[in-house]
Design a protein around this motif. Structure first.
Motif, PDB file in Angstrom:
ATOM      1  N   ALA A 183       0.819  -1.213   0.000  1.00 25.13           N
ATOM      2  CA  ALA A 183       0.000   0.000   0.000  1.00 25.13           C
ATOM      3  C   ALA A 183       0.851   1.260   0.000  1.00 25.13           C
ATOM      4  O   ALA A 183       0.536   2.231  -0.708  1.00 25.13           O
ATOM      5  CB  ALA A 183      -0.932  -0.009   1.219  1.00 25.13           C
ATOM      6  N   ILE A 184       1.934   1.267   0.788  1.00 28.25           N
ATOM      7  CA  ILE A 184       2.800   2.457   0.855  1.00 28.25           C
ATOM      8  C   ILE A 184       3.426   2.755  -0.499  1.00 28.25           C
ATOM      9  O   ILE A 184       3.422   3.900  -0.980  1.00 28.25           O
ATOM     10  CB  ILE A 184       3.886   2.269   1.928  1.00 28.25           C
ATOM     11  N   ILE A 185       3.960   1.713  -1.143  1.00 27.09           N
ATOM     12  CA  ILE A 185       4.605   1.901  -2.455  1.00 27.09           C
ATOM     13  C   ILE A 185       3.582   2.364  -3.490  1.00 27.09           C
ATOM     14  O   ILE A 185       3.828   3.298  -4.261  1.00 27.09           O
ATOM     15  CB  ILE A 185       5.291   0.592  -2.917  1.00 27.09           C
ATOM     16  N   ALA A 186       2.408   1.714  -3.504  1.00 26.61           N
ATOM     17  CA  ALA A 186       1.385   2.071  -4.485  1.00 26.61           C
ATOM     18  C   ALA A 186       0.859   3.489  -4.259  1.00 26.61           C
ATOM     19  O   ALA A 186       0.654   4.241  -5.224  1.00 26.61           O
ATOM     20  CB  ALA A 186       0.237   1.071  -4.422  1.00 26.61           C
ATOM     21  N   ALA A 187       0.645   3.879  -3.004  1.00 28.10           N
ATOM     22  CA  ALA A 187       0.125   5.217  -2.705  1.00 28.10           C
ATOM     23  C   ALA A 187       1.150   6.296  -3.047  1.00 28.10           C
ATOM     24  O   ALA A 187       0.802   7.327  -3.642  1.00 28.10           O
ATOM     25  CB  ALA A 187      -0.269   5.315  -1.235  1.00 28.10           C
ATOM     26  N   ALA A 188       2.420   6.067  -2.674  1.00 26.59           N
ATOM     27  CA  ALA A 188       3.471   7.044  -2.990  1.00 26.59           C
ATOM     28  C   ALA A 188       3.630   7.198  -4.499  1.00 26.59           C
ATOM     29  O   ALA A 188       3.739   8.317  -5.022  1.00 26.59           O
ATOM     30  CB  ALA A 188       4.795   6.607  -2.357  1.00 26.59           C
ATOM     31  N   GLY A 189       3.631   6.067  -5.205  1.00 27.74           N
ATOM     32  CA  GLY A 189       3.759   6.124  -6.658  1.00 27.74           C
ATOM     33  C   GLY A 189       2.579   6.828  -7.303  1.00 27.74           C
ATOM     34  O   GLY A 189       2.751   7.641  -8.221  1.00 27.74           O
ATOM     35  N   ALA A 190       1.367   6.527  -6.817  1.00 26.11           N
ATOM     36  CA  ALA A 190       0.167   7.163  -7.375  1.00 26.11           C
ATOM     37  C   ALA A 190       0.199   8.669  -7.162  1.00 26.11           C
ATOM     38  O   ALA A 190      -0.148   9.453  -8.051  1.00 26.11           O
ATOM     39  CB  ALA A 190      -1.080   6.555  -6.736  1.00 26.11           C
ATOM     40  N   TRP A 191       0.626   9.083  -5.969  1.00 20.30           N
ATOM     41  CA  TRP A 191       0.696  10.509  -5.658  1.00 20.30           C
ATOM     42  C   TRP A 191       1.648  11.240  -6.611  1.00 20.30           C
ATOM     43  O   TRP A 191       1.373  12.358  -7.044  1.00 20.30           O
ATOM     44  CB  TRP A 191       1.163  10.692  -4.217  1.00 20.30           C
ATOM     45  N   LEU A 192       2.742  10.569  -6.977  1.00 19.19           N
ATOM     46  CA  LEU A 192       3.760  11.208  -7.803  1.00 19.19           C
ATOM     47  C   LEU A 192       3.465  11.163  -9.298  1.00 19.19           C
ATOM     48  O   LEU A 192       3.773  12.121 -10.019  1.00 19.19           O
ATOM     49  CB  LEU A 192       5.128  10.550  -7.537  1.00 19.19           C
ATOM     50  N   VAL A 193       2.889  10.077  -9.785  1.00 21.12           N
ATOM     51  CA  VAL A 193       2.808   9.920 -11.251  1.00 21.12           C
ATOM     52  C   VAL A 193       1.405   9.975 -11.840  1.00 21.12           C
ATOM     53  O   VAL A 193       1.254  10.227 -13.040  1.00 21.12           O
ATOM     54  CB  VAL A 193       3.492   8.605 -11.710  1.00 21.12           C
ATOM     55  N   ILE A 194       0.358   9.721 -11.057  1.00 19.62           N
ATOM     56  CA  ILE A 194      -0.989   9.712 -11.644  1.00 19.62           C
ATOM     57  C   ILE A 194      -1.512  11.139 -11.769  1.00 19.62           C
ATOM     58  O   ILE A 194      -1.552  11.891 -10.794  1.00 19.62           O
ATOM     59  CB  ILE A 194      -1.962   8.860 -10.803  1.00 19.62           C
ATOM     60  N   ARG A 195      -1.877  11.501 -12.986  1.00 20.31           N
ATOM     61  CA  ARG A 195      -2.548  12.782 -13.228  1.00 20.31           C
ATOM     62  C   ARG A 195      -3.854  12.465 -13.934  1.00 20.31           C
ATOM     63  O   ARG A 195      -3.879  12.167 -15.124  1.00 20.31           O
ATOM     64  CB  ARG A 195      -1.657  13.699 -14.072  1.00 20.31           C
ATOM     65  N   GLU A 196      -4.926  12.532 -13.164  1.00 24.21           N
ATOM     66  CA  GLU A 196      -6.236  12.160 -13.693  1.00 24.21           C
ATOM     67  C   GLU A 196      -6.690  13.167 -14.746  1.00 24.21           C
ATOM     68  O   GLU A 196      -6.596  14.377 -14.533  1.00 24.21           O
ATOM     69  CB  GLU A 196      -7.249  12.115 -12.549  1.00 24.21           C
ATOM     70  N   PRO A 197      -7.170  12.692 -15.922  1.00 20.70           N
ATOM     71  CA  PRO A 197      -7.643  13.611 -16.958  1.00 20.70           C
ATOM     72  C   PRO A 197      -8.757  14.516 -16.439  1.00 20.70           C
ATOM     73  O   PRO A 197      -9.595  14.102 -15.638  1.00 20.70           O
ATOM     74  CB  PRO A 197      -8.186  12.666 -18.055  1.00 20.70           C
ATOM     75  N   ALA A 198      -8.741  15.767 -16.910  1.00 19.49           N
ATOM     76  CA  ALA A 198      -9.753  16.728 -16.470  1.00 19.49           C
ATOM     77  C   ALA A 198     -11.103  16.421 -17.122  1.00 19.49           C
ATOM     78  O   ALA A 198     -11.171  15.805 -18.173  1.00 19.49           O
ATOM     79  CB  ALA A 198      -9.312  18.146 -16.831  1.00 19.49           C
ATOM     80  N   GLY A 199     -12.159  16.873 -16.468  1.00 15.95           N
ATOM     81  CA  GLY A 199     -13.484  16.788 -17.073  1.00 15.95           C
ATOM     82  C   GLY A 199     -14.203  15.476 -16.877  1.00 15.95           C
ATOM     83  O   GLY A 199     -15.248  15.256 -17.469  1.00 15.95           O
ATOM     84  N   GLY A 200     -13.663  14.570 -16.055  1.00 12.62           N
ATOM     85  CA  GLY A 200     -14.294  13.262 -15.889  1.00 12.62           C
ATOM     86  C   GLY A 200     -15.062  13.099 -14.604  1.00 12.62           C
ATOM     87  O   GLY A 200     -15.538  12.016 -14.291  1.00 12.62           O
ATOM     88  N   ARG A 201     -15.186  14.169 -13.801  1.00 16.03           N
ATOM     89  CA  ARG A 201     -15.885  14.079 -12.524  1.00 16.03           C
ATOM     90  C   ARG A 201     -17.396  14.078 -12.727  1.00 16.03           C
ATOM     91  O   ARG A 201     -17.905  14.654 -13.675  1.00 16.03           O
ATOM     92  CB  ARG A 201     -15.511  15.264 -11.640  1.00 16.03           C
ATOM     93  N   ASN A 202     -18.088  13.448 -11.804  1.00 13.95           N
ATOM     94  CA  ASN A 202     -19.545  13.488 -11.774  1.00 13.95           C
ATOM     95  C   ASN A 202     -19.943  14.425 -10.638  1.00 13.95           C
ATOM     96  O   ASN A 202     -19.809  14.086  -9.464  1.00 13.95           O
ATOM     97  CB  ASN A 202     -20.114  12.087 -11.532  1.00 13.95           C
ATOM     98  N   ARG A 203     -20.419  15.611 -11.006  1.00 14.86           N
ATOM     99  CA  ARG A 203     -20.703  16.655 -10.008  1.00 14.86           C
ATOM    100  C   ARG A 203     -22.126  16.574  -9.446  1.00 14.86           C
ATOM    101  O   ARG A 203     -22.524  17.400  -8.622  1.00 14.86           O
ATOM    102  CB  ARG A 203     -20.499  18.033 -10.638  1.00 14.86           C
ATOM    103  N   ALA A 204     -22.895  15.599  -9.892  1.00 14.71           N
ATOM    104  CA  ALA A 204     -24.285  15.494  -9.449  1.00 14.71           C
ATOM    105  C   ALA A 204     -24.364  15.142  -7.963  1.00 14.71           C
ATOM    106  O   ALA A 204     -23.427  14.580  -7.384  1.00 14.71           O
ATOM    107  CB  ALA A 204     -25.006  14.433 -10.271  1.00 14.71           C
ATOM    108  N   ARG A 205     -25.523  15.455  -7.364  1.00 12.74           N
ATOM    109  CA  ARG A 205     -25.749  15.116  -5.950  1.00 12.74           C
ATOM    110  C   ARG A 205     -25.747  13.608  -5.783  1.00 12.74           C
ATOM    111  O   ARG A 205     -26.183  12.857  -6.666  1.00 12.74           O
ATOM    112  CB  ARG A 205     -27.080  15.680  -5.479  1.00 12.74           C
TER     113      ARG A 205
END
Length: 510
Positions: A183-205
């Protein structure tokens, strides 16, 4: 052809392959945990003084929380952001694992397992939906989902090996502590390298009634199958759980059709390709989970294998799954329609399962079990890869998390059904065999032990026949429901409705 059409999408993240490493590592941790604790359970039960009646709750607490909260976790990923949900899930899973490893009693252990399931329900759909939105080029997507599919299919068997090692050479607590570095390795790596594409959020209630109904309905369904295994199908509470589940899930479907912002838009599941994936994959997992259970008991109880040796005995299946996913599925995904990978894949797995119906007390591992596992692994690996990719086929990016959660839900429910249904069939066949050979069993000595072993094997082979039929049914569903063409073929595609048609993730060009 225009330059835009000839090059990968401009939105493609240059760090996507690095991100895949950490996403795959997190998925491996979740899948490992589904089986690794099974190996450690007898030792943990003794140390913590857990009664035989409550022993099943070490497994059930995880299954209920994970299965019940998956749809909610998928929608949270859509709404809150997949990267943030992914890292939160990893952090919580690590803390829950530390709590389980340090457990000093039954209550602490069961609480830790429920927390693991809850954070796993955040983590699993976030991981799959990250792949869906980061890998948009068809060929790259095929490779990425080939790796992911191999891990999803083979990780459970890896858990048997790792669980055997940790339990035999360290102690059961390490089957929990081992999750922390993952978990530590995966979380640290995700924090550093994952950049989620913009515009994919669901803003609905958030659809609160949908969350409540789906969570309670899925918990009742999973618990019903879990209880059926130990208490029987006619048990009053078992029947009550199934009836409650049907009522709650029926109310959930009705609610989702009328609310403005549903937790699970019906377009996600009513698309024939995605629906075909959820149904065929859920059925195939029924067969897989049953096989893991039977082969583990056969190798350890009948053949006398140690936990570590039993784990290694599953290596041919793992190798087959990895080969099927990365060398067959990933290479052919962009060349043939997915149904021509999934349908034959499930049939090949059924052929491997068919070999195992010939199990006897004295069956040879190299001559029977090994080739059966290779066929099973190749078939399931070839089918899992396109199934994982099609799970988010043509879906609105804002629904990618909940579509991914549906894959995990079908697998989780399939696993619960497989363990309960096939174990019940095996137990009935074993009892019938012992009844028919009661005189020999009563004689005592070596003859009685042999009859007992033969009765167990008779039960396993009877249940495996059902698994063969289930895999053939999965193949039929894949061939008939999944009709999308290969990438760029212009084959028929059934997509979602409304806005989903306008902002699709470009899974398959058509």
């Amino acid at each position: 052809m225009s330059k835009t059409a000839a090059t990968p999408p401009s939105a493609a993240d240059p760090s996507r392959w690095k991100a895949l490493v950490f996403i795959a590592l997190a998925q491996l941790m979740v899948v490992l945990d589904a089986t690794i604790v099974n190996i450690a359970l007898p030792s943990a039960q003794t140390d913590l003084g857990i009664s035989d009646g409550n022993r099943q709750w070490v497994i059930t607490a995880y299954a209920l929380a994970f299965g019940g909260l998956l749809l909610f976790g998928g929608r949270i990923a859509d709404k809150w952001g997949r990267k943030k949900t992914f890292i939160t899930g990893l952090t919580g899973f690590a803390l829950a694992s530390a709590l389980g490893g340090a457990a000093g009693g039954e209550a602490m252990m069961l609480g830790a397992r429920a927390l693991q399931g809850a954070f796993g329900a955040l983590l699993a759909p976030a991981a799959l939906s990250l792949l869906a939105v980061m890998f948009t080029d068809a060929k790259e997507r095929a490779k990425a989902f080939g790796i992911y599919g191999a891990i999803a299919g083979g990780g459970g068997a890896v858990g048997l090996i790792l669980g055997g090692f940790l339990t035999e050479y360290l102690n059961w607590r390490w089957t929990f502590f081992v999750n922390i570095p993952f978990a530590i390795i995966a979380a640290a790596g995700a924090w550093l390298v994952i950049r989620e594409p913009a515009g994919g959020r669901n803003r609905a209630r958030l659809d609160v009634p949908g969350v409540i109904l789906s969570t309670l309905g899925l918990i009742a369904l999973v618990y019903g199958f879990t209880r059926a295994e130990s208490a029987g199908w006619s048990d009053a509470l078992t029947v009550t759980m199934f009836v409650s589940s049907a009522v709650l899930l029926g109310a959930f479907v009705r609610t989702e059709r009328v609310v403005k912002s549903p937790l699970l838009p019906m377009r996600v599941v009513l698309d024939r390709n995605r629906g075909g994936v959820y149904l065929s994959l859920g059925l195939a997992v029924i067969a897989m989970f049953g096989l893991f259970l039977f082969l583990t008991y056969y190798l350890q109880v009948v053949k006398g294998f140690s936990p570590v040796k039993t784990g290694f005995a599953f290596l041919p299946m793992i190798a087959g799954m990895i080969t099927g996913s990365t060398q067959i599925g990933a290479r052919l995904m962009t060349r043939v329609p997915p149904r021509f990978l999934m349908g034959p894949g499930f049939l090949l797995a059924a052929t491997g399962m068919l070999l195992l119906t010939q199990l006897e007390v004295g069956s040879s591992y190299p001559a029977l079990i090994l080739p059966a596992q290779v066929l099973l692994g190749l078939g399931m690996g070839s089918a899992f890869m396109p199934a994982m990719s099609l799970a988010t086929h043509g879906v609105n990016p804002a629904d990618a998390g909940v579509a991914s959660a549906m894959v995990n839900t079908s697998q989780q429910v399939g696993g619960a059904i497989g363990t309960a249904l096939l174990n019940t069939i095996a137990a009935s066949a074993t009892t019938a065999y012992l009844t028919d050979h009661a005189a020999q069993a009563a004689a005592g000595g070596a003859a009685a032990k042999l009859i007992q072993a033969q009765a167990m094997v008779e039960g396993y082979s009877s249940a495996i026949w059902w698994a063969v039929g289930i895999l053939v049914t999965s193949s039929f569903i894949a061939f008939t429901l999944i009709n999308t063409g290969r990438p760029g073929s212009g084959g028929p595609v059934a997509s979602g409705d409304g806005v989903a048609d306008e902002v699709k993730i470009p899974v398959l060009a058509h």
